[in-house]
Scaffold this motif. Structure first.
Motif, PDB file in Angstrom:
ATOM      1  N   ALA A 154       5.607  -2.285  -0.515  1.00  0.00           N
ATOM      2  CA  ALA A 154       5.454  -1.767   0.850  1.00  0.00           C
ATOM      3  C   ALA A 154       4.830  -2.845   1.721  1.00  0.00           C
ATOM      4  N   VAL A 155       5.376  -3.020   2.926  1.00  0.00           N
ATOM      5  CA  VAL A 155       4.807  -3.990   3.867  1.00  0.00           C
ATOM      6  C   VAL A 155       4.312  -3.266   5.113  1.00  0.00           C
ATOM      7  N   THR A 156       3.279  -3.827   5.718  1.00  0.00           N
ATOM      8  CA  THR A 156       2.807  -3.349   7.009  1.00  0.00           C
ATOM      9  C   THR A 156       2.997  -4.471   8.010  1.00  0.00           C
ATOM     10  N   LEU A 157       3.716  -4.159   9.087  1.00  0.00           N
ATOM     11  CA  LEU A 157       4.015  -5.130  10.132  1.00  0.00           C
ATOM     12  C   LEU A 157       3.218  -4.760  11.378  1.00  0.00           C
ATOM     13  N   GLY A 158       2.304  -5.623  11.775  1.00  0.00           N
ATOM     14  CA  GLY A 158       1.479  -5.359  12.953  1.00  0.00           C
ATOM     15  C   GLY A 158       0.890  -6.646  13.465  1.00  0.00           C
ATOM     16  N   THR A 159      -0.439  -6.650  13.706  1.00  0.00           N
ATOM     17  CA  THR A 159      -1.085  -7.898  14.119  1.00  0.00           C
ATOM     18  C   THR A 159      -1.011  -8.922  12.994  1.00  0.00           C
ATOM     19  N   GLY A 160      -0.817  -8.430  11.770  1.00  0.00           N
ATOM     20  CA  GLY A 160      -0.632  -9.308  10.627  1.00  0.00           C
ATOM     21  C   GLY A 160       0.510  -8.811   9.764  1.00  0.00           C
ATOM     22  N   LEU A 161       0.696  -9.462   8.617  1.00  0.00           N
ATOM     23  CA  LEU A 161       1.740  -9.099   7.662  1.00  0.00           C
ATOM     24  C   LEU A 161       1.073  -8.740   6.342  1.00  0.00           C
ATOM     25  N   GLY A 162       1.032  -7.446   6.057  1.00  0.00           N
ATOM     26  CA  GLY A 162       0.400  -6.977   4.823  1.00  0.00           C
ATOM     27  C   GLY A 162       1.438  -6.549   3.811  1.00  0.00           C
ATOM     28  N   VAL A 163       1.043  -6.505   2.544  1.00  0.00           N
ATOM     29  CA  VAL A 163       1.971  -6.083   1.499  1.00  0.00           C
ATOM     30  C   VAL A 163       1.198  -5.467   0.343  1.00  0.00           C
ATOM     31  N   CYS A 164       1.854  -4.593  -0.402  1.00  0.00           N
ATOM     32  CA  CYS A 164       1.310  -4.166  -1.683  1.00  0.00           C
ATOM     33  C   CYS A 164       2.451  -3.993  -2.670  1.00  0.00           C
ATOM     34  N   PHE A 165       2.132  -4.303  -3.911  1.00  0.00           N
ATOM     35  CA  PHE A 165       3.070  -4.175  -5.018  1.00  0.00           C
ATOM     36  C   PHE A 165       2.550  -3.057  -5.913  1.00  0.00           C
ATOM     37  N   ILE A 166       3.304  -1.981  -6.053  1.00  0.00           N
ATOM     38  CA  ILE A 166       2.837  -0.833  -6.823  1.00  0.00           C
ATOM     39  C   ILE A 166       3.802  -0.535  -7.966  1.00  0.00           C
ATOM     40  N   ASP A 167       3.243  -0.492  -9.168  1.00  0.00           N
ATOM     41  CA  ASP A 167       4.026  -0.184 -10.365  1.00  0.00           C
ATOM     42  C   ASP A 167       3.490   1.106 -10.956  1.00  0.00           C
ATOM     43  N   LYS A 168       4.291   2.174 -10.878  1.00  0.00           N
ATOM     44  CA  LYS A 168       3.900   3.496 -11.388  1.00  0.00           C
ATOM     45  C   LYS A 168       2.555   3.943 -10.813  1.00  0.00           C
ATOM     46  N   GLY A 169       2.398   3.757  -9.512  1.00  0.00           N
ATOM     47  CA  GLY A 169       1.202   4.221  -8.817  1.00  0.00           C
ATOM     48  C   GLY A 169       0.015   3.287  -8.855  1.00  0.00           C
ATOM     49  N   VAL A 170       0.138   2.162  -9.556  1.00  0.00           N
ATOM     50  CA  VAL A 170      -0.973   1.218  -9.686  1.00  0.00           C
ATOM     51  C   VAL A 170      -0.691  -0.046  -8.874  1.00  0.00           C
ATOM     52  N   SER A 171      -1.657  -0.444  -8.048  1.00  0.00           N
ATOM     53  CA  SER A 171      -1.514  -1.650  -7.235  1.00  0.00           C
ATOM     54  C   SER A 171      -1.648  -2.891  -8.110  1.00  0.00           C
ATOM     55  N   ILE A 172      -0.679  -3.809  -8.010  1.00  0.00           N
ATOM     56  CA  ILE A 172      -0.674  -5.043  -8.791  1.00  0.00           C
ATOM     57  C   ILE A 172      -1.000  -6.219  -7.868  1.00  0.00           C
ATOM     58  N   VAL A 173      -2.070  -6.934  -8.161  1.00  0.00           N
ATOM     59  CA  VAL A 173      -2.485  -8.036  -7.289  1.00  0.00           C
ATOM     60  C   VAL A 173      -2.534  -9.380  -8.014  1.00  0.00           C
ATOM     61  N   SER A 174      -2.192  -9.388  -9.300  1.00  0.00           N
ATOM     62  CA  SER A 174      -2.206 -10.646 -10.040  1.00  0.00           C
ATOM     63  C   SER A 174      -1.095 -10.650 -11.078  1.00  0.00           C
ATOM     64  N   GLY A 175      -0.822 -11.821 -11.617  1.00  0.00           N
ATOM     65  CA  GLY A 175       0.235 -11.949 -12.611  1.00  0.00           C
ATOM     66  C   GLY A 175       1.442 -12.686 -12.055  1.00  0.00           C
ATOM     67  N   GLU A 176       2.393 -12.961 -12.912  1.00  0.00           N
ATOM     68  CA  GLU A 176       3.541 -13.776 -12.528  1.00  0.00           C
ATOM     69  C   GLU A 176       4.536 -13.044 -11.634  1.00  0.00           C
ATOM     70  N   LEU A 177       4.467 -11.711 -11.588  1.00  0.00           N
ATOM     71  CA  LEU A 177       5.470 -10.946 -10.841  1.00  0.00           C
ATOM     72  C   LEU A 177       5.140 -10.793  -9.361  1.00  0.00           C
ATOM     73  N   VAL A 178       3.933 -11.199  -8.966  1.00  0.00           N
ATOM     74  CA  VAL A 178       3.517 -11.078  -7.562  1.00  0.00           C
ATOM     75  C   VAL A 178       2.947 -12.416  -7.098  1.00  0.00           C
ATOM     76  N   PRO A 179       2.935 -12.665  -5.781  1.00  0.00           N
ATOM     77  CA  PRO A 179       2.333 -13.909  -5.282  1.00  0.00           C
ATOM     78  C   PRO A 179       0.821 -13.901  -5.476  1.00  0.00           C
ATOM     79  N   ALA A 180       0.184 -15.024  -5.241  1.00  0.00           N
ATOM     80  CA  ALA A 180      -1.264 -15.150  -5.430  1.00  0.00           C
ATOM     81  C   ALA A 180      -2.014 -14.068  -4.665  1.00  0.00           C
ATOM     82  N   ASP A 181      -2.909 -13.368  -5.358  1.00  0.00           N
ATOM     83  CA  ASP A 181      -3.722 -12.290  -4.782  1.00  0.00           C
ATOM     84  C   ASP A 181      -2.887 -11.134  -4.260  1.00  0.00           C
ATOM     85  N   GLY A 182      -1.607 -11.096  -4.628  1.00  0.00           N
ATOM     86  CA  GLY A 182      -0.745 -10.009  -4.160  1.00  0.00           C
ATOM     87  C   GLY A 182      -0.510 -10.039  -2.669  1.00  0.00           C
ATOM     88  N   GLU A 183      -0.581 -11.233  -2.049  1.00  0.00           N
ATOM     89  CA  GLU A 183      -0.436 -11.369  -0.592  1.00  0.00           C
ATOM     90  C   GLU A 183       0.807 -12.188  -0.248  1.00  0.00           C
TER      91      GLU A 183
END
Length: 310
Positions: A154-183
């Motif tokens: 999910a992305v939020t488009l506004g004054t900035g560009l936000g994103v979240c990566f969610i796998d089965k309801g859990v936010s993923i912010v690290s690991g090879e499948l997402v960018p650094a810090d999940g941003e």
């Protein structure tokens, strides 16, 4: 809590103040955290300039929260659950926003302490923070239970560009499948980073480059597009293409089932969604793309999920 009529009550586990803080607004509502519902009449919004002095900004935030509590008629609150844009230390409540044309005076400040001071709260009272895009994404998952079994970006488009990566309801912010810090806002893109192009300032900058005219905000650009201003429409279409270019590699790597667009600029989707979808289709991806119909409620529910009671 909040002086009268709300008092801290450790026996009451049912209600939280959900707070969505953006670059130009604060929205507060009382959330029933047993049923994950917004209490009637409690949603209150204030618009403001986030570059005002800290004391003035906190006064506006306090007004929004107190108004929400008063309108809800709820008599005990479990905690504050706050969506904040990054960069931000969400565990410790420290603001690291810098050089983003917002919250210029908040850099390095402990926002948890600021809330405690302005609302006269004890150190034990829960004040929790989460990334605004993560709150939005989690809220969308809560709204549609089928998302709990899926991989969602999910992305939020506004004054900035936000994103979240969610796998089965859990936010993923690290690991090879997402960018650094999940941003993704700071990913290298064209002559700068992604947020320089996919954001309100990116839209306004593109319009100025093509016309030489300065607009005050994204709403002005949207109104021009509605009035069939060809340049305004072209700027939105280009942003749709840029958004696709930024997210497609991560849609592929994360193997996302669903892509959800939120934030203020999502209200202009009639002008950029077609160009976005075209690029996604050309990439060969098969993914469900949707635009949130109630960004703020999703963000508030997502924030309150930090205090979710079963």
């Amino acid at each position: 809590m909040f002086n009268s009529p709300i008092q801290e009550n450790k026996m009451n586990k049912e209600y939280a103040v959900g707070i969505d803080i953006g670059g130009t607004h604060i929205t507060a509502a009382i959330i029933d955290i047993v049923n994950m519902k917004v209490i009637d009449f409690s949603l209150h919004k204030e618009s403001f300039d986030s570059n005002l002095p800290v004391k003035e900004v906190m006064s506006i935030w306090e007004k929004a929260i107190r108004t929400s509590v008063e309108n809800s008629k709820v008599e005990a609150i479990k905690g504050l659950a706050i969506c904040m844009p990054g960069p931000f230390d969400y565990t410790n409540g420290l603001c690291w926003i810098k050089d983003q044309s917002k919250y210029e005076h908040f850099y390095g400040l402990n926002v948890r302490y600021l809330f405690q001071g302005s609302l006269n709260l004890s150190n034990e009272f829960p004040i929790l923070f989460e990334n605004d895009a993560v709150c939005f994404g989690k809220g969308e998952v809560f709204k549609d239970a089928t998302n709990l079994s899926k991989k969602v970006i999910a992305v939020t488009l506004g004054t900035g560009l936000g994103v979240c990566f969610i796998d089965k309801g859990v936010s993923i912010v690290s690991g090879e499948l997402v960018p650094a810090d999940g941003e993704i806002y700071n990913l290298p893109f064209k002559e700068g980073m992604a947020e320089d192009y996919v954001s309100a300032r990116g839209l306004l900058s593109a319009y100025k480059n093509l016309t030489g005219k300065n607009l005050n905000n994204g709403l002005e650009l949207f109104n021009l597009a509605v009035a069939d201003d060809e340049v305004a429409i072209k700027v939105f279409e280009k942003m749709g293409e840029d958004l696709a270019a930024v997210v497609i590699p991560w849609l592929e790597k994360f193997e996302a089932d669903s892509f959800i667009i939120g934030g203020k600029i999502a209200n202009s989707s009639e002008f950029f969604l077609k160009s976005f979808n075209k690029k996604v289709k050309e990439s060969g991806l098969e993914i469900t793309v949707s635009v949130s119909t109630d960004n703020e409620v999703a963000a508030l529910l997502g924030a309150a999920s930090m205090l979710f009671t079963v």
